[in-house]
Design a protein around this motif. Structure first.
Motif, mmCIF file in Angstrom:
data_model
loop_
_atom_site.group_PDB
_atom_site.id
_atom_site.type_symbol
_atom_site.label_atom_id
_atom_site.label_comp_id
_atom_site.label_asym_id
_atom_site.label_seq_id
_atom_site.Cartn_x
_atom_site.Cartn_y
_atom_site.Cartn_z
ATOM 1 N N ARG A 44 0.847 -1.187 0.000
ATOM 2 C CA ARG A 44 0.000 0.000 0.000
ATOM 3 C C ARG A 44 0.886 1.243 0.000
ATOM 4 N N TYR A 45 0.376 2.303 -0.644
ATOM 5 C CA TYR A 45 1.041 3.605 -0.632
ATOM 6 C C TYR A 45 -0.027 4.643 -0.338
ATOM 7 N N ASN A 46 0.256 5.545 0.595
ATOM 8 C CA ASN A 46 -0.694 6.581 0.968
ATOM 9 C C ASN A 46 0.031 7.907 1.113
ATOM 10 N N GLN A 47 -0.650 8.964 0.732
ATOM 11 C CA GLN A 47 -0.139 10.312 0.977
ATOM 12 C C GLN A 47 -1.018 10.966 2.029
ATOM 13 N N PHE A 48 -0.392 11.547 3.034
ATOM 14 C CA PHE A 48 -1.086 12.279 4.089
ATOM 15 C C PHE A 48 -0.748 13.755 3.882
ATOM 16 N N HIS A 49 -1.735 14.545 3.493
ATOM 17 C CA HIS A 49 -1.545 15.971 3.226
ATOM 18 C C HIS A 49 -2.036 16.775 4.431
ATOM 19 N N VAL A 50 -1.173 17.600 4.993
ATOM 20 C CA VAL A 50 -1.528 18.426 6.149
ATOM 21 C C VAL A 50 -2.546 19.489 5.729
ATOM 22 N N LEU A 51 -3.527 19.706 6.570
ATOM 23 C CA LEU A 51 -4.544 20.740 6.353
ATOM 24 C C LEU A 51 -4.183 21.948 7.201
ATOM 25 N N GLU A 52 -3.963 23.078 6.552
ATOM 26 C CA GLU A 52 -3.495 24.275 7.252
ATOM 27 C C GLU A 52 -4.504 24.846 8.243
ATOM 28 N N SER A 53 -5.755 24.997 7.828
ATOM 29 C CA SER A 53 -6.736 25.636 8.704
ATOM 30 C C SER A 53 -6.995 24.832 9.982
ATOM 31 N N PRO A 54 -7.292 23.538 9.889
ATOM 32 C CA PRO A 54 -7.483 22.779 11.134
ATOM 33 C C PRO A 54 -6.216 22.745 11.998
ATOM 34 N N SER A 55 -5.060 22.711 11.363
ATOM 35 C CA SER A 55 -3.801 22.726 12.125
ATOM 36 C C SER A 55 -3.674 24.029 12.897
ATOM 37 N N SER A 56 -4.035 25.131 12.258
ATOM 38 C CA SER A 56 -3.980 26.435 12.922
ATOM 39 C C SER A 56 -4.965 26.511 14.086
ATOM 40 N N GLN A 57 -6.133 25.914 13.910
ATOM 41 C CA GLN A 57 -7.132 25.904 14.982
ATOM 42 C C GLN A 57 -6.618 25.134 16.206
ATOM 43 N N LEU A 58 -5.967 24.020 15.967
ATOM 44 C CA LEU A 58 -5.420 23.241 17.079
ATOM 45 C C LEU A 58 -4.230 23.954 17.719
ATOM 46 N N ALA A 59 -3.433 24.627 16.904
ATOM 47 C CA ALA A 59 -2.304 25.404 17.445
ATOM 48 C C ALA A 59 -2.824 26.532 18.340
ATOM 49 N N ALA A 60 -3.956 27.117 17.964
ATOM 50 C CA ALA A 60 -4.534 28.227 18.726
ATOM 51 C C ALA A 60 -4.977 27.805 20.129
ATOM 52 N N ILE A 61 -5.262 26.521 20.330
ATOM 53 C CA ILE A 61 -5.631 26.066 21.677
ATOM 54 C C ILE A 61 -4.436 25.452 22.407
ATOM 55 N N GLY A 62 -3.238 25.643 21.824
ATOM 56 C CA GLY A 62 -2.025 25.241 22.516
ATOM 57 C C GLY A 62 -1.422 23.904 22.144
ATOM 58 N N LEU A 63 -1.989 23.212 21.165
ATOM 59 C CA LEU A 63 -1.394 21.942 20.766
ATOM 60 C C LEU A 63 -0.182 22.180 19.864
ATOM 61 N N PRO A 64 0.919 21.486 20.097
ATOM 62 C CA PRO A 64 2.094 21.655 19.235
ATOM 63 C C PRO A 64 1.853 20.965 17.891
ATOM 64 N N ILE A 65 2.068 21.676 16.832
ATOM 65 C CA ILE A 65 1.865 21.150 15.481
ATOM 66 C C ILE A 65 3.229 20.813 14.882
ATOM 67 N N ALA A 66 3.374 19.582 14.413
ATOM 68 C CA ALA A 66 4.642 19.138 13.816
ATOM 69 C C ALA A 66 4.957 19.985 12.585
ATOM 70 N N PRO A 67 6.224 20.316 12.392
ATOM 71 C CA PRO A 67 6.608 21.216 11.297
ATOM 72 C C PRO A 67 6.775 20.508 9.946
ATOM 73 N N TYR A 68 5.775 19.729 9.555
ATOM 74 C CA TYR A 68 5.832 19.006 8.284
ATOM 75 C C TYR A 68 4.600 19.325 7.463
ATOM 76 N N ASP A 69 4.714 19.106 6.167
ATOM 77 C CA ASP A 69 3.618 19.376 5.244
ATOM 78 C C ASP A 69 2.885 18.120 4.810
ATOM 79 N N GLY A 70 3.443 16.977 5.142
ATOM 80 C CA GLY A 70 2.794 15.735 4.767
ATOM 81 C C GLY A 70 3.609 14.537 5.193
ATOM 82 N N ALA A 71 3.059 13.373 4.886
ATOM 83 C CA ALA A 71 3.742 12.110 5.170
ATOM 84 C C ALA A 71 3.453 11.136 4.039
ATOM 85 N N ALA A 72 4.506 10.536 3.527
ATOM 86 C CA ALA A 72 4.365 9.456 2.553
ATOM 87 C C ALA A 72 4.420 8.159 3.341
#
Length: 122
Positions: A44-72
């Motif tokens: 299997r091969y999957n691409q995980f694409h980071v979503l900017e808006s939800p990531s920003s929402q979680l960062a706003a409540i103090g969750l640390p967001i990993a500094p990556y744009d995706g995962a293969a």
């Protein structure tokens, strides 16, 4: 049980998230999945694409967001299968050069493990 190899990736510094996702999700996916070595070695091969808006929402409540744009994500029966893919001449001549069009290979981080599903909503 399959082994999962997850490569955390960052886009090139001169690209927007949209440009990165567009190239990786369409152009690179087409190139990569057309390779004979992919069909022979990957489960299997999957691409995980980071979503900017939800990531920003979680960062706003103090969750640390990993500094990556995706995962293969690559699933293989044996790690030797992934090594065979990465060592394949067509992969090296076709897929790797295309990576320069969208990602910063110098900061890729790799995780190797197996899934242990504990919950799934049916």
């Amino acid at each position: 049980m399959a082994i999962r190899v997850t490569c955390l990736i960052k886009r090139r510094a001169d690209m927007t998230q949209e440009q990165f996702s567009e190239h990786w999700g369409k152009n690179h996916a087409r190139i990569f999945t057309s390779l004979k070595a992919v069909k022979e070695n990957l489960v299997r091969y999957n691409q995980f694409h980071v979503l900017e808006s939800p990531s920003s929402q979680l960062a706003a409540i103090g969750l640390p967001i990993a500094p990556y744009d995706g995962a293969a994500e690559f699933w293989v029966d044996r790690i030797e299968d992934l090594l065979a893919l990465f060592g394949d001449e067509e992969y090296q001549q076709t897929a790797i050069p295309d990576e320069a069009n969208f990602l910063d290979r110098s900061v890729v981080q790799v995780l190797v493990g197996e899934d242990q599903l504990k919950y799934e909503k049916m």
